[in-house]
Design a protein around this motif. Structure first.
Motif, mmCIF file in Angstrom:
data_model
loop_
_atom_site.group_PDB
_atom_site.id
_atom_site.type_symbol
_atom_site.label_atom_id
_atom_site.label_comp_id
_atom_site.label_asym_id
_atom_site.label_seq_id
_atom_site.Cartn_x
_atom_site.Cartn_y
_atom_site.Cartn_z
ATOM 1 N N GLY A 25 0.797 -1.210 0.000
ATOM 2 C CA GLY A 25 0.000 0.000 0.000
ATOM 3 C C GLY A 25 0.836 1.268 0.000
ATOM 4 O O GLY A 25 0.285 2.365 -0.181
ATOM 5 N N MET A 26 2.133 1.145 0.193
ATOM 6 C CA MET A 26 3.037 2.294 0.177
ATOM 7 C C MET A 26 3.801 2.334 -1.139
ATOM 8 O O MET A 26 4.289 1.313 -1.615
ATOM 9 N N GLU A 27 3.886 3.507 -1.736
ATOM 10 C CA GLU A 27 4.530 3.631 -3.034
ATOM 11 C C GLU A 27 6.052 3.650 -2.932
ATOM 12 O O GLU A 27 6.744 3.326 -3.894
ATOM 13 N N CYS A 95 -9.336 5.899 -1.458
ATOM 14 C CA CYS A 95 -9.989 6.229 -0.182
ATOM 15 C C CYS A 95 -11.052 5.212 0.219
ATOM 16 O O CYS A 95 -11.087 4.761 1.368
ATOM 17 N N LEU A 96 -11.917 4.850 -0.714
ATOM 18 C CA LEU A 96 -13.071 3.998 -0.400
ATOM 19 C C LEU A 96 -12.708 2.670 0.273
ATOM 20 O O LEU A 96 -13.349 2.294 1.264
ATOM 21 N N PRO A 97 -11.688 1.936 -0.202
ATOM 22 C CA PRO A 97 -11.372 0.653 0.462
ATOM 23 C C PRO A 97 -11.033 0.809 1.938
ATOM 24 O O PRO A 97 -11.364 -0.063 2.745
ATOM 25 N N HIS A 98 -10.395 1.915 2.306
ATOM 26 C CA HIS A 98 -10.029 2.111 3.711
ATOM 27 C C HIS A 98 -11.265 2.399 4.568
ATOM 28 O O HIS A 98 -11.327 1.985 5.724
ATOM 29 N N ILE A 99 -12.238 3.101 3.996
ATOM 30 C CA ILE A 99 -13.502 3.323 4.712
ATOM 31 C C ILE A 99 -14.216 1.992 4.907
ATOM 32 O O ILE A 99 -14.697 1.671 6.002
ATOM 33 N N VAL A 100 -14.284 1.192 3.840
ATOM 34 C CA VAL A 100 -14.953 -0.108 3.891
ATOM 35 C C VAL A 100 -14.316 -1.019 4.939
ATOM 36 O O VAL A 100 -15.010 -1.701 5.708
ATOM 37 N N GLN A 101 -12.992 -1.027 4.995
ATOM 38 C CA GLN A 101 -12.288 -1.946 5.888
ATOM 39 C C GLN A 101 -12.426 -1.577 7.352
ATOM 40 O O GLN A 101 -12.072 -2.378 8.230
ATOM 41 N N ARG A 232 -3.600 -9.676 8.536
ATOM 42 C CA ARG A 232 -2.650 -8.810 7.831
ATOM 43 C C ARG A 232 -3.032 -7.349 7.967
ATOM 44 O O ARG A 232 -2.166 -6.474 8.046
ATOM 45 N N LEU A 233 -4.325 -7.076 7.990
ATOM 46 C CA LEU A 233 -4.781 -5.697 8.134
ATOM 47 C C LEU A 233 -4.427 -5.137 9.510
ATOM 48 O O LEU A 233 -4.130 -3.943 9.651
ATOM 49 N N LEU A 234 -4.446 -5.980 10.523
ATOM 50 C CA LEU A 234 -4.063 -5.542 11.862
ATOM 51 C C LEU A 234 -2.595 -5.123 11.917
ATOM 52 O O LEU A 234 -2.220 -4.189 12.625
ATOM 53 N N ALA A 239 -2.972 -2.224 3.965
ATOM 54 C CA ALA A 239 -3.295 -3.395 3.135
ATOM 55 C C ALA A 239 -4.694 -3.227 2.555
ATOM 56 O O ALA A 239 -5.603 -2.710 3.222
ATOM 57 N N LEU A 240 -4.875 -3.659 1.310
ATOM 58 C CA LEU A 240 -6.161 -3.509 0.637
ATOM 59 C C LEU A 240 -6.687 -4.864 0.175
ATOM 60 O O LEU A 240 -5.952 -5.636 -0.455
ATOM 61 N N TYR A 241 -7.958 -5.124 0.473
ATOM 62 C CA TYR A 241 -8.572 -6.372 0.016
ATOM 63 C C TYR A 241 -8.857 -6.318 -1.477
ATOM 64 O O TYR A 241 -8.964 -7.356 -2.131
#
Length: 323
Positions: A25-27, A95-101, A232-234, A239-241
């Motif tokens: 998730g980091m460039e 942005c949206l995936p982080h809100i969802v997660q 992994r998200l913890l 991390a993005l699903y």
């Protein structure tokens, strides 16, 4: 390295806030003090005014208020184009995936607000058909809380509008592989309020067979499908699903193995006049047509070309061999 490893290295001063690190998730490589998750868990000192849950709720409340101030429709009900900038930004893939997660926190106050925010963002939004790729429908169906009304409202507004293709020609809802067809029909026919109460309860009627054990099985199957994503998200909240989305196999419920669902009714219960006398039928003609079609399919069914023993022989399997 795991987050625990990083914490240990930082505590023993083998690394410091200027050490560069990188994760999914980091460039690019960044120093610890510029990575939000590590900045607030390792570098920051002192007692915060709010804990993480309170801060999340506060931020979500602000986002909900901003989105409500810029509705997607005008006073006459006409769709506003272009969609308000705040909703375009929140619906962006960055942005949206982080809100969802945030749903995976399973915190009732957070889940409630995320469901409300997503419902507002997705209204008349061109990103609606791709929303399922964030895994949002898996995450909400795993929720074990009882405040399901905001979740049910979100499902009602979105489940039929996903660019999702099922192997079954009669399934157009993204919820089809997870829920019994009767529950999907119940959401459509009776709205989010009754669906939420049914989903939480124990029901055995011509229109709904559902209970706590079936809900437990659903959560178990989704958790198995998501595999190691939650752990992994913890460790890495970037991390993005989205990058590992995979359709879930259809969940089979033992309670429904002997049931025949037709139109919007389980026929065994519908025909039980002692237990369900005078059960209201919404559309008699459509029900009769669907029963005749179902009966025709049953009559035209052909026996399998080979039995289990022959199939195992072709595959070179010994069904009596110990695992």
């Amino acid at each position: 390295l795991t987050l625990a490893d990083v914490k240990e290295l930082y505590a023993t001063e083998k690394i410091n806030k200027e050490t560069k690190m990188r994760a999914q998730g980091m460039e690019a490589w960044r120093t610890i003090r510029t990575i939000p998750q590590l900045k607030w868990t390792l570098v920051a000192t002192g007692q915060g005014v709010m804990d993480l849950s309170q801060l999340s709720v506060h931020c979500l409340d602000m986002l909900i208020l901003i989105c409500k101030l810029y509705p997607s429709r005008d006073r006459t009900g006409a769709v506003v184009r272009p969609i308000p900038r705040c909703k375009r930004m929140l619906a962006d893939a960055t942005c949206l995936p982080h809100i969802v997660q945030l749903l995976l926190t399973f915190d009732p106050t957070i889940v409630e607000r995320v469901s409300e925010l997503l419902t507002i963002i997705m209204q008349d939004n061109s990103q609606m058909p791709r929303l399922y790729l964030t895994g949002v429908f898996y995450f909400v169906m795993m929720y074990t809380g009882s405040n399901l009304l905001p979740v049910a409202r979100f499902l009602k507004e979105t489940h039929n509008f996903q660019a999702y293709q099922s192997e079954a020609s009669d399934v157009r809802s993204i919820l089809g592989p997870m829920l019994p067809k009767a529950m999907v029909c119940y959401l459509e026919n009776y709205g989010p309020e009754k669906f939420a109460s049914t989903f939480l309860g124990e029901f055995d009627t011509p229109e709904a067979i559902w209970g706590a054990e079936m809900r437990r099985l659903l959560i178990e199957k989704i958790a198995l499908h998501l595999a190691d994503f939650t752990p992994r998200l913890l460790v890495n909240n970037r991390a993005l699903y989205t990058f590992q989305y995979c359709p879930i196999p259809k969940v089979s419920y033992p309670e429904l193995e002997e049931e025949l669902f037709c139109n919007i009714y389980y026929l065994r219960h519908l025909c039980n006049e002692e237990k369900f006398p005078d059960w209201p039928i919404t559309n008699h003609v459509e029900l009769l047509k669907d029963i005749l079609i179902a009966w025709k399919k049953e009559v035209e069914k052909k026996p399998p070309e080979m039995n289990i023993d022959e199939a195992c022989s072709v595959l070179g399997l010994d069904i009596f061999a110990s695992p």
